[in-house]
Design a protein around this motif. Structure first.
Motif, PDB file in Angstrom:
ATOM      1  N   LYS A 125      67.702 -20.011 -63.220  1.00 41.19           N
ATOM      2  CA  LYS A 125      66.643 -20.851 -63.755  1.00 41.19           C
ATOM      3  C   LYS A 125      65.866 -20.083 -64.827  1.00 41.19           C
ATOM      4  O   LYS A 125      65.868 -18.853 -64.848  1.00 41.19           O
ATOM      5  CB  LYS A 125      65.698 -21.283 -62.643  1.00 41.19           C
ATOM      6  CG  LYS A 125      66.345 -22.121 -61.558  1.00 41.19           C
ATOM      7  CD  LYS A 125      65.336 -22.455 -60.466  1.00 41.19           C
ATOM      8  CE  LYS A 125      65.978 -23.261 -59.341  1.00 41.19           C
ATOM      9  NZ  LYS A 125      64.996 -23.539 -58.252  1.00 41.19           N
ATOM     10  N   PRO A 126      65.171 -20.785 -65.710  1.00 38.48           N
ATOM     11  CA  PRO A 126      64.343 -20.104 -66.704  1.00 38.48           C
ATOM     12  C   PRO A 126      63.236 -19.296 -66.040  1.00 38.48           C
ATOM     13  O   PRO A 126      62.874 -19.539 -64.882  1.00 38.48           O
ATOM     14  CB  PRO A 126      63.763 -21.254 -67.538  1.00 38.48           C
ATOM     15  CG  PRO A 126      64.655 -22.423 -67.278  1.00 38.48           C
ATOM     16  CD  PRO A 126      65.169 -22.247 -65.881  1.00 38.48           C
ATOM     17  N   PHE A 127      62.674 -18.348 -66.779  1.00 34.95           N
ATOM     18  CA  PHE A 127      61.575 -17.541 -66.282  1.00 34.95           C
ATOM     19  C   PHE A 127      60.430 -18.455 -65.835  1.00 34.95           C
ATOM     20  O   PHE A 127      59.967 -19.303 -66.603  1.00 34.95           O
ATOM     21  CB  PHE A 127      61.094 -16.596 -67.388  1.00 34.95           C
ATOM     22  CG  PHE A 127      59.849 -15.826 -67.039  1.00 34.95           C
ATOM     23  CD1 PHE A 127      59.813 -15.007 -65.924  1.00 34.95           C
ATOM     24  CD2 PHE A 127      58.713 -15.922 -67.830  1.00 34.95           C
ATOM     25  CE1 PHE A 127      58.666 -14.293 -65.597  1.00 34.95           C
ATOM     26  CE2 PHE A 127      57.562 -15.213 -67.529  1.00 34.95           C
ATOM     27  CZ  PHE A 127      57.541 -14.391 -66.399  1.00 34.95           C
ATOM     28  N   PRO A 128      59.968 -18.307 -64.594  1.00 32.99           N
ATOM     29  CA  PRO A 128      58.983 -19.247 -64.052  1.00 32.99           C
ATOM     30  C   PRO A 128      57.541 -18.917 -64.402  1.00 32.99           C
ATOM     31  O   PRO A 128      56.622 -19.611 -63.951  1.00 32.99           O
ATOM     32  CB  PRO A 128      59.200 -19.116 -62.538  1.00 32.99           C
ATOM     33  CG  PRO A 128      59.593 -17.674 -62.358  1.00 32.99           C
ATOM     34  CD  PRO A 128      60.428 -17.336 -63.581  1.00 32.99           C
ATOM     35  N   GLY A 129      57.315 -17.870 -65.169  1.00 26.42           N
ATOM     36  CA  GLY A 129      55.948 -17.442 -65.437  1.00 26.42           C
ATOM     37  C   GLY A 129      55.533 -16.365 -64.450  1.00 26.42           C
ATOM     38  O   GLY A 129      56.192 -16.118 -63.439  1.00 26.42           O
ATOM     39  N   VAL A 130      54.425 -15.729 -64.728  1.00 30.98           N
ATOM     40  CA  VAL A 130      53.940 -14.632 -63.882  1.00 30.98           C
ATOM     41  C   VAL A 130      53.493 -15.176 -62.534  1.00 30.98           C
ATOM     42  O   VAL A 130      52.839 -16.223 -62.470  1.00 30.98           O
ATOM     43  CB  VAL A 130      52.774 -13.905 -64.583  1.00 30.98           C
ATOM     44  CG1 VAL A 130      52.201 -12.815 -63.699  1.00 30.98           C
ATOM     45  CG2 VAL A 130      53.253 -13.318 -65.908  1.00 30.98           C
ATOM     46  N   PRO A 131      53.827 -14.509 -61.430  1.00 27.40           N
ATOM     47  CA  PRO A 131      53.406 -15.012 -60.116  1.00 27.40           C
ATOM     48  C   PRO A 131      51.894 -14.961 -59.948  1.00 27.40           C
ATOM     49  O   PRO A 131      51.221 -14.106 -60.522  1.00 27.40           O
ATOM     50  CB  PRO A 131      54.115 -14.065 -59.143  1.00 27.40           C
ATOM     51  CG  PRO A 131      54.372 -12.823 -59.926  1.00 27.40           C
ATOM     52  CD  PRO A 131      54.620 -13.280 -61.328  1.00 27.40           C
ATOM     53  N   GLY A 132      51.385 -15.862 -59.160  1.00 25.54           N
ATOM     54  CA  GLY A 132      49.954 -15.914 -58.903  1.00 25.54           C
ATOM     55  C   GLY A 132      49.596 -17.207 -58.212  1.00 25.54           C
ATOM     56  O   GLY A 132      50.434 -18.115 -58.073  1.00 25.54           O
ATOM     57  N   PRO A 133      48.340 -17.323 -57.784  1.00 27.90           N
ATOM     58  CA  PRO A 133      47.929 -18.537 -57.052  1.00 27.90           C
ATOM     59  C   PRO A 133      48.051 -19.809 -57.875  1.00 27.90           C
ATOM     60  O   PRO A 133      48.155 -20.898 -57.321  1.00 27.90           O
ATOM     61  CB  PRO A 133      46.462 -18.243 -56.691  1.00 27.90           C
ATOM     62  CG  PRO A 133      46.020 -17.169 -57.646  1.00 27.90           C
ATOM     63  CD  PRO A 133      47.236 -16.353 -57.927  1.00 27.90           C
ATOM     64  N   TYR A 141      56.832 -20.294 -58.740  1.00 29.82           N
ATOM     65  CA  TYR A 141      57.426 -18.981 -58.951  1.00 29.82           C
ATOM     66  C   TYR A 141      58.544 -18.729 -57.932  1.00 29.82           C
ATOM     67  O   TYR A 141      58.509 -19.229 -56.805  1.00 29.82           O
ATOM     68  CB  TYR A 141      56.377 -17.880 -58.834  1.00 29.82           C
ATOM     69  CG  TYR A 141      56.915 -16.527 -59.217  1.00 29.82           C
ATOM     70  CD1 TYR A 141      57.080 -16.176 -60.547  1.00 29.82           C
ATOM     71  CD2 TYR A 141      57.302 -15.606 -58.242  1.00 29.82           C
ATOM     72  CE1 TYR A 141      57.597 -14.954 -60.910  1.00 29.82           C
ATOM     73  CE2 TYR A 141      57.824 -14.377 -58.603  1.00 29.82           C
ATOM     74  CZ  TYR A 141      57.969 -14.053 -59.928  1.00 29.82           C
ATOM     75  OH  TYR A 141      58.495 -12.837 -60.286  1.00 29.82           O
ATOM     76  N   PHE A 142      59.549 -17.969 -58.330  1.00 27.42           N
ATOM     77  CA  PHE A 142      60.664 -17.637 -57.438  1.00 27.42           C
ATOM     78  C   PHE A 142      61.123 -16.215 -57.712  1.00 27.42           C
ATOM     79  O   PHE A 142      60.826 -15.633 -58.768  1.00 27.42           O
ATOM     80  CB  PHE A 142      61.834 -18.601 -57.633  1.00 27.42           C
ATOM     81  CG  PHE A 142      62.339 -18.658 -59.059  1.00 27.42           C
ATOM     82  CD1 PHE A 142      63.197 -17.678 -59.560  1.00 27.42           C
ATOM     83  CD2 PHE A 142      61.944 -19.678 -59.913  1.00 27.42           C
ATOM     84  CE1 PHE A 142      63.659 -17.723 -60.873  1.00 27.42           C
ATOM     85  CE2 PHE A 142      62.399 -19.732 -61.226  1.00 27.42           C
ATOM     86  CZ  PHE A 142      63.255 -18.749 -61.711  1.00 27.42           C
ATOM     87  N   THR A 143      61.837 -15.638 -56.763  1.00 27.71           N
ATOM     88  CA  THR A 143      62.528 -14.367 -56.989  1.00 27.71           C
ATOM     89  C   THR A 143      64.020 -14.643 -57.063  1.00 27.71           C
ATOM     90  O   THR A 143      64.481 -15.759 -56.830  1.00 27.71           O
ATOM     91  CB  THR A 143      62.249 -13.356 -55.860  1.00 27.71           C
ATOM     92  OG1 THR A 143      62.970 -13.754 -54.678  1.00 27.71           O
ATOM     93  CG2 THR A 143      60.764 -13.243 -55.556  1.00 27.71           C
TER      94      THR A 143
END
Length: 504
Positions: free
Chosen positions: A70-78, A83-85
């Motif tokens: 999948k495309p980059f989901p953005g920086v993880p955060g609340p 977000y995924f690994t």
């Protein structure tokens, strides 16, 4: 491979491992040719290791259809619930084994492994290092097969150890399997992690180490020797086995041992040019392959043709550069190259107190010419930035002027406390030359220096300098010489324009 399949005819899994290992080498070689560069020696040395782990040793969850990254989901955060690994490529299952890749520059090799084992769709590799892609050159926790940030070497083992302890406390049955490179044993955090693993009896953890004997600056024994590595590890309480890293039967055997209270470390002695004779000519510079001529590239195309059984070398389309349109190139600024390399040698000629320190990035930070010109004033420090900064502070106290060279992120992120206490507080004349500032690197989040100005400006006595063109690179050493205290420079490398006249 399914858990049930692992108990069948041993020749079946061995043949599968051999097929996967061969596929890894061919796929990474093909990718290197198509992209005019790549981490090729890592594929040659580790192909059997990763193939054996994925086919035989690890108990991973089943994947019915190869996954498309999948495309980059953005920086993880609340604020980012999506977000995924990349752990999903290793399959579901709470009690399955968990895999961690510590040297994230092996990401291309891992992607090839996932493709060959039916876990990642082949077209996913077309996303490699593209803007907005999760298939990064230096793998990140959102990259296929990964679940933690390990691009800054030495941190993978600690994260994996924490996960292993947590799994024990949660009474999960699966193991934590960590893949490491031998260069990481020059890093202090590696040994801190090992002593904690032994102390907490993490026998649900097994480490496979690719001991190919090379790192970015050349042969490890010349950069910073780590041998006898097996004896050192045993002294830290590990259960150590030293094997031929291309012997798949032995690699599998040590992965099936009954736990005895100690973490297992498997030192796999490997050949960095295994299966690719042409690669040996690059020794001892094996870390990254970048073709310098059409002739050199042709040799690797012939090697790929031989590996694939093709009658002719691989034919690649040439990138379009707009030729034939009758357009004349507009005049631009003068372009110069390796400015710092030549300038430093010239500038330091009559300054015997100037010492240059390298953290295994000598060519990448353009101090190879200084090393060759003034070998008695060049200090190889290995992959050990924290020690290097405090070491430089000690040199400065005795009247020397140490010039510390590495990528910018490895100065201010990895060694902040050492800079603050050993250099800045006591106003030592340490010169920190940080390359790839800002987002000028293709290495992704772990290599992008975006906080350095704010962090370094907060330190007492610190001067921060920014180079904007070739002229400023040529003059920055003179500027630094007049500063009686620590200096941090955001340095340019390679080709760069000359925008300003020296008289300006």
């Amino acid at each position: 491979m399914k858990t049930s399949d692992k108990k069948k005819d041993p020749m079946q899994w061995q043949n599968e491992v051999k097929r996967v290992a061969a596929g890894i080498r061919k796929r990474v070689l093909d990718h290197t040719i198509r992209n005019n560069g790549g981490y090729l020696s890592q594929a040659c040395s580790s192909a059997e290791m990763l193939a054996t782990l994925y086919v035989k040793v690890m108990d991973l969850g089943k994947i019915d259809t190869p996954l498309v990254p999948k495309p980059f989901p953005g920086v993880p955060g609340p604020g980012n619930p999506h977000y995924f690994t990349g752990a999903s490529f290793n399959g579901p299952g709470k009690d399955r084994d968990r895999f961690f890749l510590s040297p994230a520059q092996y990401a291309l090799v891992l992607y090839a492994t996932l493709i060959e084992t039916g876990r990642m769709a082949e077209e996913g590799l077309l996303q490699f290092n593209k803007d907005g892609s999760s298939v990064e050159m230096i793998g990140a926790e959102h990259s296929p097969g990964m679940e933690s940030m390990t691009g800054s070497l030495g941190q993978g083992i600690s994260q994996a150890a924490g996960t292993a302890l947590a799994r024990k406390r949660n009474k999960e049955k699966g193991r934590v399997v960590l893949f490491m490179s031998d260069g990481e044993f020059q890093i202090g955090q590696t040994w801190e992690a090992l002593q904690s693993m032994s102390h907490h009896m993490l026998d649900n953890m097994i480490i496979y180490v690719d001991v190919n004997g090379f790192q970015c600056d050349g042969k490890m024994c010349n950069v910073m020797d780590i041998e006898p590595l097996d004896k050192r590890l045993e002294a830290f309480g590990a259960r150590v086995f030293r094997v031929n890293g291309h012997d798949i039967k032995r690699l599998a055997e040590v992965g099936e041992l009954t736990p005895d209270g100690r973490p297992i470390v498997v030192l796999c002695d490997t050949d960095a040019a295994r299966g690719l004779e042409v690669l040996k000519s690059r020794a001892p510079k094996m870390h990254y392959v970048r073709f310098t001529s059409a002739e050199e590239k042709g040799l690797y195309m012939e090697a790929l043709a031989e590996l694939t059984g093709s009658a002719a070398p691989l034919t690649l389309p040439s990138p379009s550069r707009g030729e034939g349109k009758g357009e004349k190139a507009k005049p631009g600024p003068e372009i110069v190259t390796r400015v710092h390399a030549k300038n430093l040698v010239r500038w330091a000629a009559d300054k015997p107190k100037v010492l240059v320190l390298s953290a295994d990035l000598t060519s990448s930070t353009e101090i190879d010419l200084f090393r060759d010109t003034y070998p008695d004033r060049f200090l190889s420090m290995g992959i050990a930035e924290q020690n290097m900064l405090s070491f430089a502070g000690g040199l400065a106290r005795e009247g020397f002027i140490p010039f510390v060279h590495t990528f910018a992120v490895f100065i201010y992120r990895r060694a902040y406390d050492q800079i603050a206490m050993s250099v800045a507080y006591s106003n030592q004349r340490v010169r920190m030359i940080g390359f790839l500032p800002g987002i000028t690197t293709p290495g992704g989040a772990t290599h992008q220096a975006i906080e350095d100005i704010a962090i370094m400006r907060s330190l007492p006595n610190m001067t921060v300098l920014e180079c904007g063109d070739a002229t400023e690179v040529e003059t920055v050493l003179d500027v630094m010489e007049k500063i009686n205290g620590p200096v941090y420079v955001r340095m340019l490398r390679g080709e760069m324009p000359r925008l300003f006249d020296r008289s300006e």
